[in-house]
Design an enzyme around this catalytic site. Structure first.
Site, mmCIF file in Angstrom:
data_model
loop_
_atom_site.group_PDB
_atom_site.id
_atom_site.type_symbol
_atom_site.label_atom_id
_atom_site.label_comp_id
_atom_site.label_asym_id
_atom_site.label_seq_id
_atom_site.Cartn_x
_atom_site.Cartn_y
_atom_site.Cartn_z
ATOM 1 N N PHE A 1 2.185 61.362 48.720
ATOM 2 C CA PHE A 1 2.181 60.195 49.355
ATOM 3 C C PHE A 1 2.819 59.764 50.636
ATOM 4 O O PHE A 1 4.596 59.498 50.671
ATOM 5 C CB PHE A 1 2.244 58.708 47.926
ATOM 6 N N ASP B 1 10.861 63.311 54.289
ATOM 7 C CA ASP B 1 9.992 61.045 54.453
ATOM 8 C C ASP B 1 11.010 60.937 53.100
ATOM 9 O O ASP B 1 11.194 61.371 51.962
ATOM 10 C CB ASP B 1 8.984 61.724 53.303
ATOM 11 N N LYS C 1 11.803 50.953 53.652
ATOM 12 C CA LYS C 1 11.990 50.715 52.671
ATOM 13 C C LYS C 1 13.275 49.933 52.236
ATOM 14 O O LYS C 1 13.396 48.336 53.379
ATOM 15 C CB LYS C 1 11.605 51.000 51.907
HETATM 16 C C1 LIG Z 1 7.440 58.181 50.549
HETATM 17 C C2 LIG Z 1 6.361 57.340 51.144
HETATM 18 N N1 LIG Z 1 6.638 57.627 52.602
HETATM 19 C C3 LIG Z 1 5.195 56.880 53.292
HETATM 20 C C4 LIG Z 1 5.717 55.126 52.314
HETATM 21 C C5 LIG Z 1 4.621 54.369 53.198
HETATM 22 O O1 LIG Z 1 5.486 53.163 53.791
HETATM 23 P P1 LIG Z 1 4.910 51.728 54.109
HETATM 24 O O2 LIG Z 1 4.420 51.215 52.803
HETATM 25 O O3 LIG Z 1 6.002 50.614 54.779
HETATM 26 O O4 LIG Z 1 3.994 51.809 55.110
HETATM 27 C C6 LIG Z 1 5.882 54.760 51.292
HETATM 28 C C7 LIG Z 1 5.411 53.910 50.735
HETATM 29 N N2 LIG Z 1 5.361 53.647 49.130
HETATM 30 C C8 LIG Z 1 4.766 52.909 48.424
HETATM 31 C C9 LIG Z 1 4.805 53.519 47.261
HETATM 32 C C10 LIG Z 1 3.491 52.472 46.469
HETATM 33 C C11 LIG Z 1 2.651 51.441 46.776
HETATM 34 C C12 LIG Z 1 2.909 51.179 47.835
HETATM 35 C C13 LIG Z 1 1.915 50.203 48.615
HETATM 36 O O5 LIG Z 1 1.608 50.475 50.075
HETATM 37 O O6 LIG Z 1 2.309 49.161 48.402
HETATM 38 C C14 LIG Z 1 4.132 52.258 49.478
HETATM 39 C C15 LIG Z 1 6.341 56.176 49.978
HETATM 40 O O7 LIG Z 1 7.073 55.698 49.214
#
Ligand SMILES: Cc1ncc(COP(=O)(O)O)c(CNc2cccc(C(=O)O)c2)c1O
Length: 413
Positions: free
Chosen positions: A145, A232, A261
């Site tokens: 993810f 990541d 984050k």
């Molecule tokens: C490992 C990892 N890489 C990239 C992202 C993307 O980050 P942004 O969301 O800031 O674009 C994540 C995000 N992680 C994550 C986990 C659960 C839900 C959601 C959601 O989009 O609601 C996002 C993540 O957990």
């Protein structure tokens, strides 16, 4: 006219009517946060055991970060990169020294950070490694993810995340996670490999912690084959796993580091890609950027948020209380028919519920936890993630384990 909310139902009705239905939230409407706590519209208090997917490691509304936000918000919030400002340079120096890289490319969301890393890596592949243009391939892990943009979901194997969003971006090859033989095999049998983009712990897949030594071996293999190790750490970074970075547990330094984050403590979207000059120098003026990327407000907030991590020894706290949490929940594993196993690192943990992937059990347990004052949510199917803010105390961890134990012991299918 801005409608004021006086009931949870009213808020949910507004979302259902006026908002895209791109989420399925737990039925709770929050209106206040402080430290490890949140309160709903009716005034019920909860422990936050999700931390906005590890974006609120410093705790909700941390006073020091809030003070920085307010001060900078009244001074200068945005100049664009058409001009310099007096915050960006100090921020880039601060971040480079904090994580040990020559340079930073600041962006906003995590997915933008991942997209930025992919673009830089590709450009490095063509201009430094001599890969024929448009023929570069980046290796990714199955069940990854990395965000929701079109290129990122192009290399997802989660049908729900990618179906009907095509045509997809080419140039990616998947291998099993936590399998260095598979990595080596692809590198031996494929030309034009640029690098390996991987989460040090797979968060959304269900907090999959790889075997000890995995990251060190990935780093060794990537170096041996002259490809980039791209980590990541958007969810695993910023002290969440008990070290500043999850890679620090194995003392490996990825060629490219992606952060997001909690880099800004949940106050403002800030992400960043860090790399040394030999990689970052491929980016020239006009080749990449973003309106808000590196803005003074987000930059100031991020510097305070990162100082809080070190000043309050949040990594050490996460390490210590994570061990305690897993030990307590392991007792539940031993006695409850509903709990299959607990796994995690630091305060990034998950409990696997003893039921089928598509059962509602994990969801229903989260509903019961909510009634008992603790907010958590399943990542996938039968896996519940438990990730409180890293400011949690030992006493609070014990109280939360009491809530989890009580809820599960009283749970009826
Ligand atoms: C490992 C990892 N890489 C990239 C992202 C993307 O980050 P942004 O969301 O800031 O674009 C994540 C995000 N992680 C994550 C986990 C659960 C839900 C959601 C959601 O989009 O609601 C996002 C993540 O957990």
């Amino acid at each position: 006219m801005i409608e004021s909310i006086t009931s949870s139902k009213q808020a949910i009705d507004l979302e259902n009517k006026y908002g895209a239905h791109n989420y399925h939230p737990l039925p709770v409407v929050l209106s206040k946060g402080e430290g490890v706590y949140m309160w709903d519209v009716e005034g019920k208090k909860y422990y936050d055991f999700l931390s906005s997917y590890s974006a609120v490691n410093q705790g909700h509304c941390h006073p020091r970060i809030m003070e920085t936000l307010v001060e900078q918000a009244g001074t200068l919030t945005l100049t664009s990169r058409a001009f310099h400002n007096d915050v960006l340079g100090p921020f880039e120096k601060f971040l480079s020294e904090y994580f040990g890289y020559d340079k930073v490319l600041p962006m906003n969301t995590g997915a933008e950070g991942v997209e930025t890393a992919i673009k830089i890596a590709r450009k490095w592949g063509y201009e430094k490694k001599g890969i024929p243009e448009n023929q570069g391939t980046i290796i990714v892990a199955e069940n990854n993810f990395h965000g929701r943009t079109t290129t990122v979901i192009s290399f997802s194997n989660d049908e729900n995340a990618r179906k009907n969003f095509g045509p997809y971006t080419p140039g990616f090859i998947s291998i099993p996670y936590d399998d260095t033989e598979a990595l080596e095999e692809v590198l031996k049998t494929h030309d034009n490999i640029i690098g390996y983009l991987v989460e040090p712990i797979q968060g959304e897949a269900g907090v999959y912690v790889p075997k000890d030594g995995y990251l060190k071996e990935v780093s060794r293999i990537c170096k041996k084959h002259g490809v980039l190790f791209i980590a990541d750490e958007i969810q695993t970074g910023i002290a969440r796993t008990g070290k500043i970075l999850a890679c620090d547990h194995e003392e490996v330094k990825p060629d490219m580091l992606i952060l997001g984050k909690a880099i800004s403590g949940g106050f403002y979207p800030v992400s960043a890609v860090l790399a040394d000059d030999k990689i970052m120098e491929v980016i020239l003026p006009g080749q990449h950027g973003s309106t808000f990327g590196g803005n003074p407000l987000g930059a100031k907030v991020a510097m305070t948020a990162l100082n809080v991590v070190k000043d309050e020894r949040l990594a050490e706290n996460a390490e210590k209380l994570g061990e305690l949490f897993r030990a307590r929940i392991q007792k539940l594993v031993d006695k409850s028919p509903f709990v299959k196993l607990v796994r995690g690192k630091g305060l990034l943990n998950a409990v696997v519920i003893n039921d089928s992937e598509d059962s509602e059990t994990a969801w229903n347990i989260c509903l019961a936890l909510k009634e008992n004052g603790l907010l958590a949510k399943p990542t996938h199917g039968n896996i519940i993630r438990f990730a409180p803010p890293l400011v949690i105390t030992e006493e609070q961890i014990h109280e939360c384990c009491d809530i989890i134990e009580k809820t599960i012991s009283e749970f009826k299918h």
